[in-house]
Write a protein that holds these residues in place. Structure first.
Motif, mmCIF file in Angstrom:
data_model
loop_
_atom_site.group_PDB
_atom_site.id
_atom_site.type_symbol
_atom_site.label_atom_id
_atom_site.label_comp_id
_atom_site.label_asym_id
_atom_site.label_seq_id
_atom_site.Cartn_x
_atom_site.Cartn_y
_atom_site.Cartn_z
ATOM 1 N N UNK A 180 0.674 -1.250 0.084
ATOM 2 C CA UNK A 180 0.089 -0.038 -0.040
ATOM 3 C C UNK A 180 0.867 1.375 0.000
ATOM 4 N N UNK A 181 0.530 2.186 -0.654
ATOM 5 C CA UNK A 181 1.247 3.649 -1.001
ATOM 6 C C UNK A 181 1.000 4.228 0.398
ATOM 7 N N UNK A 182 2.020 4.714 1.064
ATOM 8 C CA UNK A 182 2.015 5.449 2.276
ATOM 9 C C UNK A 182 0.977 6.771 2.014
ATOM 10 N N UNK A 183 0.960 7.584 1.023
ATOM 11 C CA UNK A 183 0.286 8.743 0.863
ATOM 12 C C UNK A 183 -1.118 8.105 0.976
ATOM 13 N N UNK B 248 -4.171 -5.700 4.250
ATOM 14 C CA UNK B 248 -5.254 -6.066 3.210
ATOM 15 C C UNK B 248 -5.158 -5.201 1.999
ATOM 16 N N UNK B 249 -4.633 -3.934 1.914
ATOM 17 C CA UNK B 249 -4.903 -3.217 0.798
ATOM 18 C C UNK B 249 -4.474 -3.841 -0.534
ATOM 19 N N UNK B 250 -3.367 -4.558 -0.678
ATOM 20 C CA UNK B 250 -2.835 -5.248 -2.044
ATOM 21 C C UNK B 250 -4.075 -6.317 -2.399
ATOM 22 N N UNK B 251 -4.398 -7.163 -1.264
ATOM 23 C CA UNK B 251 -5.465 -7.852 -1.612
ATOM 24 C C UNK B 251 -6.805 -7.475 -2.140
ATOM 25 N N UNK B 252 -7.173 -6.220 -1.409
ATOM 26 C CA UNK B 252 -8.386 -5.709 -1.915
ATOM 27 C C UNK B 252 -8.348 -5.312 -3.188
ATOM 28 N N UNK B 253 -7.251 -4.720 -3.498
ATOM 29 C CA UNK B 253 -6.992 -3.880 -4.945
ATOM 30 C C UNK B 253 -7.132 -4.959 -5.942
ATOM 31 N N UNK C 229 -12.945 -8.143 -10.074
ATOM 32 C CA UNK C 229 -14.683 -7.716 -10.208
ATOM 33 C C UNK C 229 -14.735 -7.030 -11.304
ATOM 34 N N UNK C 230 -13.995 -5.816 -11.364
ATOM 35 C CA UNK C 230 -14.289 -4.776 -12.067
ATOM 36 C C UNK C 230 -13.704 -4.960 -13.577
ATOM 37 N N UNK C 231 -12.515 -5.392 -13.724
ATOM 38 C CA UNK C 231 -11.713 -5.644 -14.867
ATOM 39 C C UNK C 231 -10.446 -4.836 -14.723
ATOM 40 N N UNK C 232 -9.619 -5.259 -15.643
ATOM 41 C CA UNK C 232 -8.092 -4.927 -15.352
ATOM 42 C C UNK C 232 -7.850 -3.388 -15.469
ATOM 43 N N UNK C 233 -8.684 -2.784 -16.088
ATOM 44 C CA UNK C 233 -8.548 -1.172 -16.497
ATOM 45 C C UNK C 233 -9.114 -0.423 -15.380
ATOM 46 N N UNK C 234 -9.802 -1.215 -14.312
ATOM 47 C CA UNK C 234 -10.470 -0.238 -13.372
ATOM 48 C C UNK C 234 -9.820 0.378 -12.376
ATOM 49 N N UNK C 235 -10.196 1.839 -11.898
ATOM 50 C CA UNK C 235 -9.419 2.475 -11.056
ATOM 51 C C UNK C 235 -9.767 2.058 -9.710
ATOM 52 N N UNK C 236 -9.070 1.155 -9.190
ATOM 53 C CA UNK C 236 -9.564 0.505 -7.810
ATOM 54 C C UNK C 236 -9.158 1.230 -6.581
ATOM 55 N N UNK C 237 -7.986 1.887 -6.757
ATOM 56 C CA UNK C 237 -7.458 2.659 -5.553
ATOM 57 C C UNK C 237 -8.804 3.452 -4.814
ATOM 58 N N UNK C 238 -9.638 4.195 -5.482
ATOM 59 C CA UNK C 238 -10.703 4.862 -4.824
ATOM 60 C C UNK C 238 -11.696 4.166 -4.103
ATOM 61 N N UNK C 239 -11.968 3.061 -4.892
ATOM 62 C CA UNK C 239 -12.906 1.932 -4.358
ATOM 63 C C UNK C 239 -12.331 1.351 -3.115
ATOM 64 N N UNK C 240 -11.242 0.932 -3.005
ATOM 65 C CA UNK C 240 -10.783 0.295 -1.828
ATOM 66 C C UNK C 240 -10.342 1.324 -0.696
ATOM 67 N N UNK D 168 -19.171 -4.908 -2.567
ATOM 68 C CA UNK D 168 -20.294 -4.413 -2.826
ATOM 69 C C UNK D 168 -20.085 -2.830 -3.441
ATOM 70 N N UNK D 169 -18.826 -2.310 -2.945
ATOM 71 C CA UNK D 169 -18.818 -0.848 -3.432
ATOM 72 C C UNK D 169 -18.427 -1.089 -5.105
ATOM 73 N N UNK D 170 -17.673 -2.091 -5.258
ATOM 74 C CA UNK D 170 -17.187 -2.245 -6.656
ATOM 75 C C UNK D 170 -18.524 -2.586 -7.778
ATOM 76 N N UNK D 171 -19.334 -3.289 -7.316
ATOM 77 C CA UNK D 171 -20.409 -3.537 -7.981
ATOM 78 C C UNK D 171 -21.449 -2.441 -8.062
ATOM 79 N N UNK D 172 -21.528 -1.677 -7.162
ATOM 80 C CA UNK D 172 -22.494 -0.560 -7.324
ATOM 81 C C UNK D 172 -21.805 0.553 -8.081
ATOM 82 N N UNK D 173 -20.365 0.728 -8.300
ATOM 83 C CA UNK D 173 -19.624 1.564 -9.131
ATOM 84 C C UNK D 173 -19.941 1.110 -10.332
#
Lengths: 211, 190
Positions: A74-77, B37-42, B48-59, B89-94
């Motif tokens: 995870x990125x620290x920022x 858990x951030x890497x796993x959740x990303x 779920x969303x597809x390879x190009x999805x911007x997942x940082x905000x979702x997570x 849930x967040x990903x699906x609603x997005x």
């Protein structure tokens, strides 16, 4: 629709399943193949389909594991943004009145008491307190309160002795800083940690998970 | 005891300890959960969303939600699956917000014939996983989502139905088609 997969694949033509359906086989698999269904187990077509479904089932978690290996830590920022967002919620819990000479509506929060309890772990190096519950009516002065704390302890020391020291430390802290009438302090030890080299800084746990 | 040593111990503690403390309001413990858990959740959100999805905000949003709801988590030791469910849930609603509705009958982007000549000798795990990833990439979105929620996330049929806003029977149908497609598509890797 993708139902148009070639019918030549063994096990997927309904005719190969000896009267059973894929849905049935999946439910059978979900139930751990028990009780044994001789009609399914005796059908070569069903066995092939079950084998394929079983292998596929193992692949889902394996795929995620492989993905995770490729993910950077995870990125620290990014972590800091989350921490900033949550800092506003103090988790106060119940309001615990404090009786003073001239009643003046003084109180501390349950969250603050939990924080005090957690801090008592410092008296027993290596021990970490997990969830803490104050069982009883803390909103009424003098009501009997039972404290339950979960704890993670370091490997290599007698657990009973650690629990006794932790119980004493928690009791002393509550005695010193609160007016709670504590009737019991239960310590539930559920985790024993191997103390690894302390060079793994607190920011460096990276991708270890599933503990 | 220094804060740094405490942090190191916390990073080594089990989920029950860390999530239990976070539920009680310990932000440092929550930080450990986030990093754990951030890497796993990303990765999960991306599946779920597809390879190009911007997942940082979702997570990120999922973690903020998790902080708010942690006191409701009865069994802190199950925090991993619980976090996955919040992310899904967040990903699906997005996804639903993007496309407006669940596209149940979309046509797969690629015909089966194009991939039938996969080298039959490559049976190693890595190749198998690559084939699975390809197959997932070819599935219509709703089938892919169902399969990932079920087989990667471990969600129940009922949970998936709730997330997608469709009846359980539809989930069963989508899953059956997804499984059939993936198995057929991977047949060459046996």
């Amino acid at each position: 629709m993708n139902d148009s997969a070639p019918a030549s694949i063994p096990g997927f033509d309904p005719a190969d399943l000896d009267g059973h359906t894929m849905d049935e086989l999946i439910d059978y698999l979900d139930a751990g193949r028990t009780p044994v269904d001789p009609s399914i187990e005796g059908s070569p077509g069903c066995r092939i389909a079950l084998d394929a479904l079983t292998r596929l089932r193992d692949l889902g978690p394996a795929l995620l594991d492989e993905d995770v290996q490729a993910e950077p830590p995870a990125d620290e920022g990014w972590v800091r943004q989350i921490m900033t967002n949550i800092a506003l919620d103090a988790r106060a819990g119940r309001r615990i009145p404090v009786v003073v000479a001239e009643p003046d509506d003084v109180a501390m929060t349950e969250g603050a008491v939990r924080g005090l309890v957690r801090a008592a772990e410092a008296e027993v190096p290596g021990v970490l307190i997990g969830r803490c519950r104050l069982d009883g009516d803390v909103t009424t002065p003098g009501a009997p309160i039972r404290v339950e704390v979960e704890a993670s302890v370091p490997y290599g020391e007698p657990i009973a002795a650690l629990a006794t020291r932790l119980r004493a430390a928690v009791g002393a802290t509550l005695e010193r800083h609160t007016e709670l009438v504590v009737t019991a302090i239960d310590v539930v030890v559920h985790d024993v940690r191997l103390l690894a080299a302390e060079t793994a800084a607190e920011t460096g746990e990276g991708k270890e998970e599933g503990r | 005891m220094t804060v740094a040593r405490n942090g190191t111990w916390l990073a080594q503690a089990d989920d029950r300890t860390v999530a239990g403390r976070a539920a009680d309001g310990d932000t440092q413990a929550f930080g450990v959960l986030v990093r754990r858990y951030a890497p796993m959740l990303r990765a999960y959100a991306r599946r779920i969303m597809g390879a190009s999805a911007a997942v940082d905000d979702i997570v990120q949003e999922a973690f903020v939600t998790a902080w708010q709801r942690l006191p409701e988590l009865e069994q802190p030791e199950k925090v991993r699956g619980w976090l996955m469910r919040i992310v899904s849930r967040r990903a699906i609603s997005e996804l639903r917000a993007d496309r407006g509705h669940v596209d149940l009958d979309a046509v797969p982007v690629q015909a089966l014939a194009a991939t039938a000549e996969s080298p039959a000798r490559a049976v190693e795990r890595r190749a198998e996983l690559a084939a699975l990833a390809d197959a997932l990439g070819e599935l219509p979105a709703a089938q892919r989502e169902c399969w990932v929620l079920r087989e990667v996330g471990g969600s129940s049929y009922e949970e998936i139905a709730e997330d997608l806003g469709v009846p359980v029977s539809t989930v069963r149908g989508l899953l059956a088609r997804a499984r059939k497609y993936i198995i057929t598509r991977m047949e060459g890797w046996r």
